[in-house]
Structure formats: structure tokens, C-alpha cells
Design a protein around this motif. Structure first.
Motif, PDB file in Angstrom:
ATOM      1  N   ILE A 161      41.358  39.977  46.079  1.00 22.91           N
ATOM      2  CA  ILE A 161      41.269  40.141  44.622  1.00 22.91           C
ATOM      3  C   ILE A 161      41.599  41.578  44.245  1.00 22.91           C
ATOM      4  O   ILE A 161      42.300  41.839  43.246  1.00 22.91           O
ATOM      5  CB  ILE A 161      39.859  39.764  44.128  1.00 22.91           C
ATOM      6  N   ALA A 172      44.252  39.118  38.801  1.00 27.69           N
ATOM      7  CA  ALA A 172      42.999  38.831  39.508  1.00 27.69           C
ATOM      8  C   ALA A 172      42.478  37.450  39.152  1.00 27.69           C
ATOM      9  O   ALA A 172      42.045  36.685  40.030  1.00 27.69           O
ATOM     10  CB  ALA A 172      41.955  39.894  39.180  1.00 27.69           C
ATOM     11  N   ALA A 209      42.202  34.261  41.663  1.00 27.58           N
ATOM     12  CA  ALA A 209      40.874  33.681  41.874  1.00 27.58           C
ATOM     13  C   ALA A 209      40.877  32.189  41.553  1.00 27.58           C
ATOM     14  O   ALA A 209      40.265  31.383  42.273  1.00 27.58           O
ATOM     15  CB  ALA A 209      39.840  34.408  41.023  1.00 27.58           C
ATOM     16  N   TRP A 227      35.664  38.637  41.597  1.00 25.05           N
ATOM     17  CA  TRP A 227      36.306  38.662  40.278  1.00 25.05           C
ATOM     18  C   TRP A 227      35.410  39.349  39.254  1.00 25.05           C
ATOM     19  O   TRP A 227      35.882  40.148  38.427  1.00 25.05           O
ATOM     20  CB  TRP A 227      36.620  37.232  39.845  1.00 25.05           C
TER      21      TRP A 227
END
Length: 749
Positions: free
Chosen positions: A237, A277, A281, A294
Motif C-alpha cells: 500500500i 492506495a 486495497a 489503508w
């Protein structure tokens, strides 16, 4: 913050949530001005954790409805796990036909579909809408020493029940488009890279799908300390966030060069970082570890977005508070603390070396050293290992793999456009990278297995970590290394000479008993196997051996060759070296000797003896069982296997029976065993039933339990109490049960 975390933490150790009201006794302390803020923060943590726990338990399937058949309609919420025997998936419930309020409250059900008959059935995929007839099971699972707590896993994952699929009533493929895209993506990757290690590695790092990873894969990753690379985690991430920031800044620079100026240009890199991100995710399934990473990224980006004058430590604390508030059980999850500890160590490194050693290579080495040292307690507790080579391996693999993650979108674009050279480069990198890890995992001395440390040993490591990480003279650091001794050579908890300890494992509808003396280990039966393949050994019994770094057995006794007693034999022999093998069944092809020869022997002052004669070949398999007695000066354990009443009477007539302390009920408490005469000959103080929860045989049957109850014999049942530990020490014979020793508010029963 510490007071708030403490409030969350103490609730996780409560045996019942109703005990939360006891904390009201602390309220008078809030009258003291200096304690008021701490008490209020503590109560805030208690309140948040209690509401979360009560909400989750409210949706759990009650034990009274276990094995209930009901129809549900829902969406397959994640990528199913497939093997030859079974498909397992999560059904996000939309509607149920039952009017029972407890069934209407179910949110997510983990469903097992066994491939025994209907080979023509349409495969179930992520995103499909299904109407299913299910046999529901309450989240009541095996409880054993050092084993994974599956009941906790169900609670924090929001899975309210498990189920066996009985019938597919309606199947609408591709109802949830996003999940369907993930499913098609996985299928495409596995087909396109079937001949390469990429067929399991790419789904793992892109989709969070680890179903194709084997025990051998995990072993290599643990030994090299690189599991964080191939499992979607904070690193992935963070890299995607960095890609978004870099792309946004490049685009912003181009806009400024073109003469375009706007106040919103400053936020463009942050927006792209958040999009990258979030997209990654979501693609990885947004499971709990990904959610934590996250959320941490969101907190760090928010500070930049609003130009808040927050230090890195302040953002770290805000992220920690946000995550444990949304996921209170994260306070006892090693994965959560590993993520936050790694970030904290890097922040600490930045603070300690802000004005010197600016060269990037030195900082890289120092970062790996800080993470290695700081993670020692977590690695020792979670993985029971000391990866001496891991820091050096990560110095090279982390930058390489991070660059790979950054370039992965470009690689995948080339794969989709069927550019052959891109596919070849991708395969070459992945196969080469995995081959490198395989070789690195075999470095002599690079990996040291540990005994799982106690809380005291972990606390002793804290001064060591502080001294090694703080800018102190090396003479102080060398002195602190003495604190390593309890970690590498922990104090022994073995029984004394003449004493023994026995564990009747909670292995479901089967038997597995471990007997430990001062220098010897004897295993009586291996737990059940399953007709679809696999056994309970790996998750019921093996964790005990792994936690103690034991890879051998002095003596293995397989009472007879039924699946519920010998089902874990293959897995056991793969994991442990066995020095002596005996059985009551004719399985000589596996080098087993017969136990029907009245042998007796002694291990460390504890006497063992077999009591049965060789049965006729035509005898029922249950009556081939080895009957073993274990005795010291004060206590005795009797293990009859699955013998029936006829064999019981033979033993009575032989006059070999003597009173015992503990009797493991024959045949799990079946009506075919445990006759009145047999019970009266042994006169046990306690009987132990090794049976599965709500098993279809109704073991132990009522008439058998009634026989023991009338004689005032205390009863223990692994189905209700978990593993039963028997301590035979000089002058005392004690029993302890797993569900009471490790009871938490989410523990079933």
C-alpha cells in the motif's frame, strides 16, 4: 493514548462481557484531578471495545441452532478457496427464508462445498448471487494449547456462522461486477502463467489470494524474513501511495511549466496517492490487514491535505487510535503491532540520525538493523524463529521488490496487450526472485528456530531492544545481549522424574493423546482424518510441537487403524521423526509392531503397560485397539481406544485391571463400550470423553454418561471444554481445561 489502549486491551481478556460493569468501581478515582483524564480515556476504550464485542456476538449463530438447515440468498463476497475436495467461500447474506430472528441476523457465512457427488455443478465464483440450502454450524471450534483461535478469527472477520452446502437452488453468475472482475483476473493470471511461479505469486500480491500458496512457500518466506513481500501488506500500500504521489508531482510540474496555476494543484498528488492506495486495497480484497494499512495511509495523507502541523509521531498515534477504534481486537493482533512497530522504528531512526549519516546506503542498512532488532519479540512469539540472515536479505530484496510493485501496472498492461516480451520479462523476474529466496533460505545458520517465549521472557527483551537501538556506547550494548539467553535457551517446563503430563487434545470426533515424561514423548493416536482428504493433526496437535520446537516422538501408538484414530498419521510422519511405532492393527507395512504382547516399560520413573492379548483376525477393528495404562506413584491414566464390551469383559476376567485416576472413555462414549462392570473395575476419579461438538453419533450417549454420573465420577468432554491437560505430580493429580484457562468473551460454550 495509553489509557485508551489499556481500556480496549483489558476487555479482550474478559471471560464474559457482562463483567465490564466491574470497571464502574474505578469511577470514584475520577474525583482526583490528576487521574480524571486517564480514567475517562480508559472508560472510553472499555466502552468502544464492549460495544464492538456485544455487536459482533449479537449476530453470532446460537449453539441451540447448530446443525440447522435453512435457505439463504446472498453474494459470494470474496475469492473462493478451491482444492480437489472442497470449495470454501464467504456468503454475504441478503435474505433468508427462516423467520427465526437469530437466523435473520446472520450477516456473513463461511460456506464449505464438498465435491463428492455433483461433478456437473456450475463452479462458484466471486460476485455470484446464490440461493443455497445450508446446514449451519455455530462458530464453536477446536481449542488446543498454542493453536490458532478460529473463534476469534470468525468474530473479528464478521463471520457469524459456518455452513455445509447441501443444495444450490439458484445461481446467478457475475451479479457483483467488481468481485467478478477480481475472479476473472485471478483465472486469467493462473491460466496465463500456469508454467511459472507467477501463477500463485501474482494472485497473492495483486488480489490477496493466498489459497495456492503451500506450506513449503510459507516456510521459505519465514526463513528469509520476506513474508511481508509476497503477502499484501503495508509495504505494498505504501509503494502504491508513493507511485501516486510521484505521478501527481510529475503531472503538477508539467502543468506549472505549461503556465497553468491553481490552488488545487497542490492537492493533486495527494488525491492520486489516495486513489492508487484505495484502488490497490480494493483489488486486494480489503481484508483486515489491508484495511489497517489503508487507514494509516489516509491519516498520513490527511495531514498533508490540510497542511496540519503534525509530526510523524502525531500522525502515527492518530492512525493507531483510528484503527483500534474501528477494529478494537487489533490490540491483540500481532499483524497490527508488526505494522505499527515497523513504522515507529523508522520514525525513531529518523529522529536519532537526523543530522548525520545522510548517505542512502548507510540509512538502508540502519533501517534494516532497527526493524530486525525491534521486531525480535514479535517474530519470536508469532513465528518462533530468529532470522539472522533476514536483515541482509531484506536490504536487497525490499528495494528490488518495491521497484517491481511500482512497475507492476505497466507490466500488467503489457500482459493484457499480449506483448510477449513483457510476459517473458515478468516470468523471468518472478521465477528468478523465487529461486533466489529458495537458495537464501538454505544459508547455514541463517535461521534459528525458537521455543515460543513466555510473557516474562518477552518483557526481558525490552531493555535489550532499548539498549541496542538507543545511541549508547557499545560496551553497554554487549552487556544487554545477556538478555538473549532466556530467548535462545528458555527454562524447561518438563515434568520431574516420576511425574507425567498428558494432553487429551480437542481433535473433534477422534482421539489424540500426548504423554510427556521428563525426557520422553509418547503419542497415543493421531486424531481424525477426513474422507475428503486432510486431517485435524495440523491445526489441533502440531501447534503444540511447533511452539516447543520439537521435531521428534520417542514413541507412537496407533490404537487401531480407523480413520478417527489414525487419520493424522501421514501428516504426523511428515512433521516428526518417530523412534518407536506400535499398533493394535496389522499395519506392518509401515513398520509398526504389535502392542498385544503384554509389554511393560518405564520412561523416567513412569510405568507403561499394554493389557490385551492378540485378538483373532476376524475380530471387529475396534477390538484390535491397544489398551494402555500409564502410572506413577500417585496417578494413573487408562487409554482403552475403541474396545467394545466383549474386550472389556476379557480384561476383567484377566484380573489385570487396577483402579485408575483418569479414564478416557472407550469409543468416544459410545453405548457399545463403558459397561458397568468395566467402570466398577477401574473406579476412575474422572472420565474424559474425546468427542466432536454436536457430532452426528451423539457421543457421549446419555446412558453412558449416566453410568459415570451415578458413581460420582467427574466428567470432562473435549467438545465442550477443549483440550484436557492432566498433571500427575507427586502427591497430586490435577486436571485443567483449555476453554477455562484461555477463556475470552468470544469463546463459545
Amino acid at each position: 493514548m495509553i489509557a485508551y489502549l489499556s481500556g480496549l486491551f483489558v476487555v479482550t481478556f474478559l471471560p464474559r462481557l457482562s463483567l465490564v460493569w466491574l470497571f464502574v468501581l474505578l469511577l470514584p478515582l475520577s474525583w482526583y484531578h490528576r487521574l480524571r483524564r486517564l480514567i475517562l480515556y480508559f472508560f472510553a476504550g472499555v466502552l468502544v471495545a464492549s460495544i464492538y464485542g456485544a455487536w459482533q456476538l449479537q449476530h453470532r449463530l446460537p449453539a441451540a441452532l447448530d446443525r440447522t438447515d435453512s435457505v439463504f440468498t446472498g453474494i459470494v463476497a470474496d475469492l473462493p478457496e478451491n482444492n480437489e475436495q472442497r470449495t470454501r467461500f464467504i456468503l454475504s447474506v441478503e435474505a433468508g427464508e427462516s423467520v427465526d430472528p437469530a437466523l435473520q441476523r446472520l450477516r456473513r457465512i463461511r460456506v464449505n462445498q464438498y465435491h463428492l457427488q455433483d461433478e456437473q455443478a456450475k463452479p462458484i465464483a466471486a460476485g455470484d448471487k446464490l440461493t443455497l440450502l445450508l446446514k449451519l454450524h455455530t462458530p464453536h471450534f477446536m481449542q488446543n494449547p498454542d493453536a490458532f483461535d478460529l473463534e476469534l478469527h470468525f468474530l473479528r472477520s464478521g463471520w457469524d456462522a459456518s455452513a455445509t452446502l447441501l443444495e444450490v437452488i439458484e445461481h446467478q453468475p457475475g451479479h457483483n461486477k467488481f468481485q467478478s472482475v477480481r475472479e476473472h483476473f485471478r483465472t486469467y493470471l493462473k491460466r496465463e502463467f500456469a508454467a511459472s511461479d507467477a501463477h500463485w505469486l501474482l494472485p497473492a500480491i495483486l488480489l490477496g489470494d493466498r489459497s495456492a500458496m503451500t506450506d513449503e512457500h510459507w516456510l521459505i518466506l519465514q526463513r528469509t524474513g520476506t513474508a511481508h513481500l509476497l503477502v499484501v501488506s503495508g509495504l505494498h500500500i505504501a509503494v502504491m501511495t508513493g507511485v501516486g504521489l510521484l505521478s501527481g508531482r510529475v503531472f503538477t510540474s508539467l502543468m506549472l511549466l505549461a503556465g497553468i496555476r491553481h490552488s488545487y494543484l497542490r492537492t493533486l498528488p495527494l488525491l492520486l496517492a489516495l486513489i492508487m492506495a484505495t484502488g490497490y486495497a480494493a483489488l486486494a480484497g480489503f481484508n483486515l490487514p489491508v484495511q489497517r494499512a489503508w487507514l494509516m495511509v489516509c491519516v498520513f495523507l490527511a495531514g498533508e491535505w490540510r497542511l496540519l502541523q503534525f509530526s510523524g509521531w502525531m500522525r502515527w498515534r492518530i492512525a493507531l487510535i483510528a484503527i483500534v477504534t474501528l477494529q478494537p481486537l487489533a490490540v491483540i493482533q500481532p499483524g497490527a503491532w508488526m505494522s505499527f512497530a515497523a513504522v515507529a522504528l523508522l520514525l525513531f531512526l529518523s529522529d536519532c540520525h537526523r543530522s548525520r549519516h545522510k548517505e542512502w546506503l548507510g540509512q538502508l542498512f540502519r533501517a534494516q538493523w532497527f526493524i530486525f532488532i525491534g521486531m525480535l519479540p514479535v517474530m519470536a512469539v508469532v513465528f518462533q524463529q530468529l532470522g539472522l540472515a533476514a536483515p541482509v536479505i531484506n536490504i536487497f530484496t525490499v528495494p528490488i521488490f518495491s521497484l517491481f510493485i511500482m512497475l507492476l501496472p505497466a507490466f500488467l498492461l503489457g500482459v493484457f496487450l499480449e506483448w510477449t516480451w513483457v510476459i517473458e520479462v515478468l516470468v523471468l523476474f518472478i521465477d528468478g526472485f523465487w529461486l533466489l529466496l529458495q537458495h537464501l533460505s538454505q544459508i547455514p545458520g541463517g535461521y534459528h528456530a525458537l521455543v515460543k517465549p513466555s510473557v516474562v521472557v518477552v518483557l526481558l527483551l525490552v531493555p535489550l531492544l532499548i539498549s541496542l537501538l538507543a545511541p549508547l556506547p557499545w560496551r553497554w550494548k554487549w552487556t544487554a545481549l545477556l538478555l538473549f539467553i532466556p530467548l535462545i535457551w528458555p527454562p524447561s517446563d518438563k515434568p520431574s522424574t516420576g511425574d507425567f503430563r498428558a494432553i487429551v487434545f480437542d481433535a473433534g470426533q477422534g482421539l489424540a493423546v500426548l504423554i510427556e515424561t521428563q525426557e520422553h514423548l509418547l503419542m497415543y493416536d493421531t486424531g481424525p482424518g477426513y474422507y475428503g482428504g486432510g486431517s485435524a493433526w495440523s491445526y489441533a496437535v502440531e501447534p503444540w510441537f511447533k511452539a516447543r520446537n520439537i521435531d521428534y516422538l520417542d514413541h507412537l501408538v496407533v490404537s487401531h487403524n480407523d480413520l478417527d484414530h489414525a487419520g493424522g498419521l501421514s501428516a504426523l510422519k511428515t512433521r516428526l521423526e518417530i523412534r518407536r511405532l506400535e499398533s493394535g492393527s496389522p499395519i506392518q507395512q509401515q513398520n509398526f509392531l504389535s502392542c498385544h504382547q503384554h509389554q511393560s516399560w518405564e520412561y523416567d520413573g513412569v510405568s507403561f503397560r499394554y493389557l490385551t492379548d492378540m485378538p483373532p483376525v476376524t475380530t471387529n477393528e475396534n477390538d484390535h485397539s491397544c489398551v494402555l495404562e500409564v502410572r506413577n506413584a500417585d496417578c494413573a491414566l487408562f487409554l482403552p481406544g475403541d474396545i467394545r464390551v466383549t474386550t472389556e469383559y476379557d480384561l476383567i476376567r484377566s484380573k489385570r485391571l487396577e483402579p485408575v485416576t483418569w479414564l478416557v472413555a472407550a469409543h468416544h462414549g459410545s453405548s457399545s463400550s463403558s459397561s458397568i462392570a468395566f467402570i466398577d473395575s477401574l473406579l476412575p476419579k474422572a472420565v474424559i470423553y474425546a468427542a466432536g461438538f454436536n457430532n452426528r453419533y451423539n457421543h457421549p450417549v446419555a446412558e453412558v454418561t449416566e453410568r459415570f454420573r451415578r458413581r460420582g465420577i467427574e466428567a470432562y468432554n473435549t467438545a465442550e471444554m477443549g483440550a484436557i491437560t492432566l498433571d500427575a505430580k507427586a502427591g497430586q493429580c490435577r486436571e485443567s481445561v483449555q476453554r477455562q484457562q484461555k477463556r475470552r468473551y468470544w469463546t463459545s460454550g
